[in-house]
Design an enzyme around this catalytic site. Structure first.
Site, PDB file in Angstrom:
ATOM      1  N   TYR A 176      -7.084  14.190   6.847  1.00  0.00           N
ATOM      2  CA  TYR A 176      -6.129  14.658   5.839  1.00  0.00           C
ATOM      3  C   TYR A 176      -6.669  14.403   4.441  1.00  0.00           C
ATOM      4  CZ  TYR A 176      -4.405   9.770   5.530  1.00  0.00           C
ATOM      5  OH  TYR A 176      -4.297   8.405   5.361  1.00  0.00           O
ATOM      6  N   ASN A 208      -6.501  -1.884   2.264  1.00  0.00           N
ATOM      7  CA  ASN A 208      -6.861  -1.200   3.506  1.00  0.00           C
ATOM      8  C   ASN A 208      -6.234   0.190   3.588  1.00  0.00           C
ATOM      9  OD1 ASN A 208      -4.176  -1.682   4.018  1.00  0.00           O
ATOM     10  ND2 ASN A 208      -4.494  -2.759   5.960  1.00  0.00           N
ATOM     11  N   HIS A 231       5.039   5.121  -0.650  1.00  0.00           N
ATOM     12  CA  HIS A 231       4.944   6.345  -1.451  1.00  0.00           C
ATOM     13  C   HIS A 231       5.934   7.385  -0.943  1.00  0.00           C
ATOM     14  CE1 HIS A 231       2.797   8.707   1.641  1.00  0.00           C
ATOM     15  NE2 HIS A 231       2.065   7.612   1.865  1.00  0.00           N
ATOM     16  N   CYS A 245       1.017   3.945   6.045  1.00  0.00           N
ATOM     17  CA  CYS A 245       1.792   3.733   4.821  1.00  0.00           C
ATOM     18  C   CYS A 245       3.282   3.665   5.134  1.00  0.00           C
ATOM     19  CB  CYS A 245       1.528   4.865   3.837  1.00  0.00           C
ATOM     20  SG  CYS A 245      -0.140   4.849   3.153  1.00  0.00           S
TER      21      CYS A 245
END
Length: 407
Positions: free
Chosen positions: A316, A329, A334, A352
């Site tokens: 991606y 890392n 977000h 994430c």
């Protein structure tokens, strides 16, 4: 017989004779060479010269000693005088620059009060006057150590900044430090309220050694902190020395802690002990350890209104808004509109923490460097391999074990 002044002394007046002899001797220091008249047993008068008592000359002592080499530039250079006073003293570099210094109140000692330079020969000048009135010169020289290399240290938190309660203090060196104990002894942390903490040496990164100071628990909110690193002149081993002193004074801000529970799919923000946000979230995919969000105390390091995120492993390349980095890392909090349907119910991200755009913006606006983000409820632990700030993954005893001084 008669003694000079006309006083008559007989053979039996030996006591008076001794008294007069003693008085005459006392006059030596005042009158210089004197002549003493005495009578022997036969009554004959004799005269003898008594030498004057001489005052001692001034004697000088130097530290460092004459022609000393390899002198520590942090040394206070000193000249002292015995049996005299210093009239004026100078200590100068080859270019004529004078080293600042001052005498003591009695003017029997002069000491430099400024740091010296590396690899420089300094020369003494001036004079001293002895008790005998003779003037002797202040003279001689010494040379400071000339390092093979000077190594700089920088502090991660600059003057005047405000940071979160999980922020460690870091000193990053631009080369390897062999003598960590010598470097650590030159470091200090002062706080406006009592805070227990310790230095810990981490594996070299960024081109050199690094040492962090971490409190035992999170910082108390609104603590004022001063870091002093008196590193100039510190021998690091292998011919390397500290290049310069560094300091920083900053403040701990409000206490804001994120409780990020992957099992409940929520992000709860606690500020000064009160809940201010409770957001639905999606964490890393549970079934793939490579995509799990790591369990452990993360620390906010930076934030971006928009951040490009690229992964060759998972193919991606996307731009994400309101991205707050919590680990090197690749973990961020977000905005991710594409997972809003899963937020609050399942974990589908690549590691994430996904929030809606509005919620991500609200959190972004509240976050600052050093805020802790406590992730729980996943199967993979945060470790030193996962990022830059992993200080809080260690127990207090393990952390103290990283000190070079055994603190």
């Amino acid at each position: 017989m008669r003694l000079c002044s006309g006083v008559a002394l007989g053979k039996g007046d030996s006591g008076l004779r001794r008294i007069l002899l003693a008085l005459a001797t006392v006059l030596v220091g005042l009158l210089g060479v004197v002549t003493i008249a005495t009578a022997d047993s036969s009554g004959r008068v004799t005269e003898a010269a008594v030498p004057p008592v001489l005052e001692p000359p001034a004697a000088l002592a130097y530290s460092p000693g004459a022609d000393a080499a390899g002198v520590d530039p942090r040394t206070s250079a000193t000249v002292s005088v015995i049996d005299g006073t210093l009239d004026g003293v100078t200590l100068t570099a080859p270019d004529g620059t004078a080293v600042a210094g001052e005498p003591n109140a009695e003017r029997t000692e002069w000491s430099s009060i400024a740091e010296l330079a590396y690899g420089t020969t300094y020369r003494w000048g001036g004079s001293a006057t002895g008790r005998d009135g003779a003037v002797v010169p202040v003279q001689g020289s010494f040379t400071t150590v000339n390092p093979k290399k000077t190594v700089r240290g920088t502090i991660n938190i600059g003057d005047g900044r405000t940071v979160g309660v999980g922020a460690p203090i870091r000193i990053q060196f631009n080369d390897h430090v062999d003598d960590r104990a010598a470097a650590e002894r030159a470091l200090s942390v002062e706080t406006s309220v009592p805070v227990e903490g310790s230095w810990g040496w981490l594996p070299d990164e960024g081109g050199g050694s690094r040492v962090d100071w971490r409190p035992r628990e999170y910082w108390p909110a609104h603590t004022e902190v001063t870091v002093t690193a008196d590193l100039f002149g510190v021998p690091y081993g292998d011919g390397k020395y500290g290049a310069t002193d560094v300091t920083s004074t900053f403040e701990i801000g409000r206490s804001q802690i994120v409780k990020a529970d992957a099992s409940s799919h929520r992000v709860v923000v606690i500020r000064d002990g009160k809940q201010v946000f409770d957001f639905p979230a999606s964490y890393g995919l549970d079934s793939d350890p490579r995509r799990n969000t790591r369990t452990g105390v993360h620390v906010v390091t930076e934030k971006f209104p928009e951040r490009r995120m690229v992964s060759e492993t998972f193919d991606y390349d996307v731009n994400m808004k309101w991205a707050v980095r919590i680990s090197n890392n690749g973990e961020f909090l977000h905005a991710q509109p594409a997972t809003v349907g899963a937020q609050g119910s399942s974990n589908v991200s690549h590691g994430c923490i996904n929030l809606s755009t509005d919620n991500a913006k609200a959190y972004y606006d509240s976050a600052m460097y050093g805020d802790p983000v406590e992730v729980t409820g996943t199967n993979v632990q945060l470790s030193p391999r996962d990022g830059d700030i992993w200080d809080w993954t260690l127990s207090w005893e393990d952390w103290k074990g990283l000190s070079a001084l055994g603190s």
